[in-house]
Scaffold this motif. Sequence first.
Motif, PDB file in Angstrom:
ATOM      1  N   ILE A   6      -3.007   2.124  10.035  1.00 39.89           N
ATOM      2  CA  ILE A   6      -2.925   1.371  11.109  1.00 39.89           C
ATOM      3  C   ILE A   6      -1.764   0.093  11.072  1.00 39.89           C
ATOM      4  O   ILE A   6      -1.546  -0.485   9.954  1.00 39.89           O
ATOM      5  CB  ILE A   6      -4.474   0.418  11.069  1.00 39.89           C
ATOM      6  CG1 ILE A   6      -5.400   1.498  11.094  1.00 39.89           C
ATOM      7  CG2 ILE A   6      -4.333  -0.402  12.429  1.00 39.89           C
ATOM      8  CD1 ILE A   6      -5.383   2.224  12.326  1.00 39.89           C
ATOM      9  N   PRO A   7      -1.031  -0.348  12.028  1.00 38.15           N
ATOM     10  CA  PRO A   7      -0.057  -1.101  11.815  1.00 38.15           C
ATOM     11  C   PRO A   7      -0.422  -2.538  11.374  1.00 38.15           C
ATOM     12  O   PRO A   7      -1.586  -2.956  11.965  1.00 38.15           O
ATOM     13  CB  PRO A   7       0.755  -1.185  13.272  1.00 38.15           C
ATOM     14  CG  PRO A   7       0.315   0.281  13.814  1.00 38.15           C
ATOM     15  CD  PRO A   7      -0.881   0.619  13.357  1.00 38.15           C
ATOM     16  N   SER A   8       0.477  -3.102  10.784  1.00 36.17           N
ATOM     17  CA  SER A   8       0.087  -4.465  10.267  1.00 36.17           C
ATOM     18  C   SER A   8       0.267  -5.413  11.554  1.00 36.17           C
ATOM     19  O   SER A   8       1.022  -5.061  12.533  1.00 36.17           O
ATOM     20  CB  SER A   8       0.936  -5.236   9.026  1.00 36.17           C
ATOM     21  OG  SER A   8       0.882  -4.209   8.014  1.00 36.17           O
ATOM     22  N   THR A   9      -0.606  -6.615  11.799  1.00 34.29           N
ATOM     23  CA  THR A   9      -0.638  -7.549  12.906  1.00 34.29           C
ATOM     24  C   THR A   9       0.861  -8.459  12.529  1.00 34.29           C
ATOM     25  O   THR A   9       0.911  -8.695  11.286  1.00 34.29           O
ATOM     26  CB  THR A   9      -1.720  -8.233  12.699  1.00 34.29           C
ATOM     27  OG1 THR A   9      -3.034  -7.618  12.767  1.00 34.29           O
ATOM     28  CG2 THR A   9      -1.642  -9.632  13.942  1.00 34.29           C
ATOM     29  N   PRO A  10       1.718  -8.424  13.579  1.00 34.80           N
ATOM     30  CA  PRO A  10       2.958  -9.250  13.407  1.00 34.80           C
ATOM     31  C   PRO A  10       2.637 -10.577  12.745  1.00 34.80           C
ATOM     32  O   PRO A  10       1.518 -11.395  13.083  1.00 34.80           O
ATOM     33  CB  PRO A  10       3.228  -9.361  14.884  1.00 34.80           C
ATOM     34  CG  PRO A  10       2.919  -8.232  15.481  1.00 34.80           C
ATOM     35  CD  PRO A  10       1.376  -8.059  14.956  1.00 34.80           C
ATOM     36  N   SER A  11       3.552 -11.222  11.985  1.00 33.54           N
ATOM     37  CA  SER A  11       3.246 -12.176  11.357  1.00 33.54           C
ATOM     38  C   SER A  11       3.375 -13.401  12.127  1.00 33.54           C
ATOM     39  O   SER A  11       4.125 -13.609  12.968  1.00 33.54           O
ATOM     40  CB  SER A  11       4.461 -12.491  10.062  1.00 33.54           C
ATOM     41  OG  SER A  11       4.298 -13.854   9.588  1.00 33.54           O
ATOM     42  N   GLY A  12       2.158 -14.478  11.974  1.00 32.47           N
ATOM     43  CA  GLY A  12       2.391 -15.853  12.997  1.00 32.47           C
ATOM     44  C   GLY A  12       1.489 -15.337  14.290  1.00 32.47           C
ATOM     45  O   GLY A  12       1.674 -16.259  15.067  1.00 32.47           O
ATOM     46  N   SER A  13       1.018 -14.340  14.384  1.00 31.49           N
ATOM     47  CA  SER A  13       0.454 -13.879  15.759  1.00 31.49           C
ATOM     48  C   SER A  13      -1.055 -14.819  15.837  1.00 31.49           C
ATOM     49  O   SER A  13      -1.693 -14.983  14.905  1.00 31.49           O
ATOM     50  CB  SER A  13      -0.188 -12.473  15.664  1.00 31.49           C
ATOM     51  OG  SER A  13       1.012 -11.573  15.762  1.00 31.49           O
ATOM     52  N   GLY A  14      -1.106 -15.287  17.297  1.00 28.12           N
ATOM     53  CA  GLY A  14      -2.266 -16.062  17.363  1.00 28.12           C
ATOM     54  C   GLY A  14      -3.363 -14.955  17.997  1.00 28.12           C
ATOM     55  O   GLY A  14      -3.295 -14.067  18.204  1.00 28.12           O
TER      56      GLY A  14
END
Length: 394
Positions: free
Chosen positions: A139-147
Amino acid sequence: MPHSVLDRTKLLAARLKAAGAQPYLASALYSLTVVPSDQVPTMGVDRHWRCYVNPGFVDHTPVHELAAVWVHEVAHLLRDHHGRADLLAAGLRQDHRRVNIAQDCEINDDLSSLPQNAVKPGLYGLPDGQMFEQYLPAIPSTPSGSGPSVSGPECGSGAHGRAMPWESSDGPVVSPVEAAAIRRQTAHELRAHVKARGRVPGGWQRWAEEILEPTVDWRRALTGAVREAASWASGAVDYTYQRPSRRGAAVPRVVLPSLRRPMPRVAVVVDTSGSMGPDELNAVLGEVAGVLRAVGIGRNRVSVLSCDADVHTVRKAATIGDVVLEGGGGTDMRVGIEHALRGPERPHIIIVLTDGYTPWPDARPGGVRVIAGLVSADVQAPPEWIETIRITTG
């Protein structure tokens, strides 16, 4: 506080539909407490079996889809996703959206009628039928700083383990031990459903087998000990006039007693002191309940006592769903044993489930077999007259 009005009739109709379609999940579904909230995107659950529901989501979602979402959310709790998430490496655990997606892949491959945007393994080129821990690396990581605007599932701390802003500290709470009882009861109901009506979704079948047939090898030894004690107790015979002897026909005007073979009575003393964690309580209580049923001891033959340094509850039980456990203080299993012996019906067998950090009686009670199930490997064994089983909690 929610600003929209929740259509409870529609929501509860969907739960009824879910319970009717998969009746083995009914006990779990009706253990959830509904909490309306405009902040939760759709529906979500916390660790305490509170189900947060967005009124707007209920308004625009058909009943058959709502029923599937009910099953989805309770599946997070039944499969102990938050407990399993707590065991992940810190780097993986922190990305709770990624964890939630992997968990949804584990659940949704068995579900139909879900909303169109529901996550399934095929979306990521993954096969059905795996555990979320297996899906997670792909599963792809959540982009850094995503709200909060990042799309994706948000099922609450009952799934990924992280408390969300819309979760409340008020309302009914299902304790970890009660949750374990619900899981095991649901697994038994699923197994009974399979025997009576046939197949269930593969993921649920595997889950129930894992709950009811753990890989630990102490079940056979404990079963043998209980069976031996039950046979010993059943061997005791006495005369009774409640049922006259059939031989009385040969002796007119004389009432002869018949022989009576009593069924064994069992008392299960469960250590609920502070040193016994939820995992230990779940393992020993659930397994022994299954063993008692396996040897044919009915509901009225088994008493379960919760005890730390005092006895808090005494219940007749056939499954752990019938049991209420209270405690959290010091440890003295002698108190529980004495309480069982003073009961209205003296038991033939007393099973003590404990980590072993307790004093023991000085001598065997007359006419009673005592079996100790120890969930701690490094504790000193009880006296020799107590039959001791070492229990691995897994």
